[in-house]
Write a protein that holds these residues in place. Sequence first.
Motif, short mmCIF file in Angstrom:
data_model
loop_
_atom_site.label_atom_id
_atom_site.label_comp_id
_atom_site.label_asym_id
_atom_site.label_seq_id
_atom_site.Cartn_x
_atom_site.Cartn_y
_atom_site.Cartn_z
N UNK A 149 0.86 -1.18 0.00
CA UNK A 149 0.00 0.00 0.00
C UNK A 149 0.89 1.23 0.00
N UNK A 150 0.84 1.98 -1.08
CA UNK A 150 1.75 3.11 -1.23
C UNK A 150 3.18 2.62 -1.27
N UNK A 151 4.04 3.20 -0.43
CA UNK A 151 5.45 2.80 -0.37
C UNK A 151 5.69 1.72 0.68
N UNK A 152 4.65 1.23 1.29
CA UNK A 152 4.78 0.27 2.38
C UNK A 152 4.47 -1.14 1.89
N UNK A 153 5.33 -2.08 2.26
CA UNK A 153 5.11 -3.49 1.96
C UNK A 153 5.15 -4.28 3.26
N UNK A 154 4.11 -5.09 3.48
CA UNK A 154 4.03 -5.88 4.71
C UNK A 154 3.72 -7.33 4.37
N UNK A 155 4.47 -8.24 4.95
CA UNK A 155 4.21 -9.67 4.82
C UNK A 155 3.39 -10.10 6.03
N UNK A 156 2.16 -10.51 5.78
CA UNK A 156 1.24 -10.87 6.86
C UNK A 156 0.99 -12.37 6.83
N UNK A 157 1.37 -13.02 7.91
CA UNK A 157 1.07 -14.45 8.09
C UNK A 157 0.26 -14.54 9.37
N UNK A 257 -0.76 -12.16 -2.80
CA UNK A 257 -0.34 -10.76 -2.80
C UNK A 257 -1.54 -9.84 -3.03
N UNK A 258 -1.38 -8.60 -2.56
CA UNK A 258 -2.43 -7.60 -2.68
C UNK A 258 -1.78 -6.24 -2.81
N UNK A 259 -2.21 -5.49 -3.82
CA UNK A 259 -1.80 -4.09 -3.97
C UNK A 259 -3.05 -3.23 -3.81
N UNK A 325 -7.06 -4.64 5.13
CA UNK A 325 -5.71 -5.19 5.15
C UNK A 325 -4.66 -4.09 4.95
N UNK A 326 -4.98 -3.08 4.15
CA UNK A 326 -4.06 -1.95 4.00
C UNK A 326 -3.89 -1.22 5.32
N UNK A 329 -1.77 -3.33 7.60
CA UNK A 329 -0.36 -3.22 7.23
C UNK A 329 0.24 -1.92 7.76
N UNK A 330 -0.54 -0.83 7.69
CA UNK A 330 -0.04 0.44 8.22
C UNK A 330 0.24 0.35 9.72
N UNK A 331 -0.69 -0.24 10.46
CA UNK A 331 -0.52 -0.34 11.90
C UNK A 331 0.70 -1.18 12.24
#
Length: 365
Positions: A149-157, A257-259, A325-326, A329-331
């Motif tokens: 999301x934007x410039x942030x990438x998060x791997x969520x498991x 994956x999700x953008x 989810x975005x 990821x930010x949090x």
Amino acid sequence: MTAVIQDVPGNFRHRSDGTFRKSVPAELAQAEVRGHAAVRGHLPSAALLGTIVEPDGRHTLIYQDVFADGRCTALLADLITRADADPRQAPAVTSLIDTACDSILLAAEHTGEPAPIGSCRPGLYAERLRAGGRLDTWYGAEPPLTVVTGELTADIYFPQLLTQLREQLAPATLIAMAVTQGDPTEPNIAAPLCWLDHEHAGRNALAGEAANLLWYLLAMGGWLVPRYKPLTYWRTVRSPSPALPPTLTHLRAGQGWLEVSGTLQTGAGRHAAITALTRRLHSDLGALINAGDDPLIALRPWLVLRILGVLPITAMAQADWAFCLALLAQVLCERTRLDDFARVAPGPALGSADDRLPAQPEGRS
């Protein structure tokens, strides 16, 4: 038509005798009676006049109707909706948020202390986080997902994330705690200030209280509740808020994956509420929860639990699922500041009938 994900069973009615009657399963009623007794003398609340056991085993709680006797005139949700339609009414929203924060601070002054998380009311946190509980049921089998999301990438498991939450919010962890209402949301705060609904009242984590209110103002009240739990508003709120979903500027999803990019939308009333709460989190309320350099540091695990634990986001329509989810990821990103997370864009005026029709979400792929 948007599906309702879940709702709490109950029968709620205002009676001509000046009482508000709430019929719920016995277990919920007993918890509310205990909660009401816990906050008596610490928080302004409606008088509990008695309880009736119904033939079907449900319990009817009989409360003073604070609207019938003129003590209160509106819920926070009502004030927000009115100010969304007429921005000149926004100061009433700001005033009620400030008064609610003052009430929490006063309760903390008289009842606050550092205490283990395990000693706080469990319903909204420990019960949902326990092994085999709601969060395991909803997310335990979810595969790994990379969210951009934007410039942030998060791997969520999710299984790993739940383990991390259980470590951060372990029962022995010391936190700032006080006697509070336990579920500060827009239908539970009346003006002039009166705390309603005491099912979760008692000794609660102050960071959890702040996270609860912040997430409700940002996402639940103006977006997710009208879409997925409309009965919550139909049975309590006089001026239900129409759903104002986020504006998505980009959404692509594939296997693992999700953008997604977009912005939360608010009217003038909701914007005033969020601004007032974040201002207090940067000052006295933040000091109360030991916020440190930025309030989001103290709020992070509690916000993650709120995002995941109220509605199953994996069961939502695609656009809603993706934006939740975005936000998750930010949090989770340690670089995110409170003001980044709470940033919103002004939405349209909500005065016309056409504007009040919620957009139909596309199905999740």
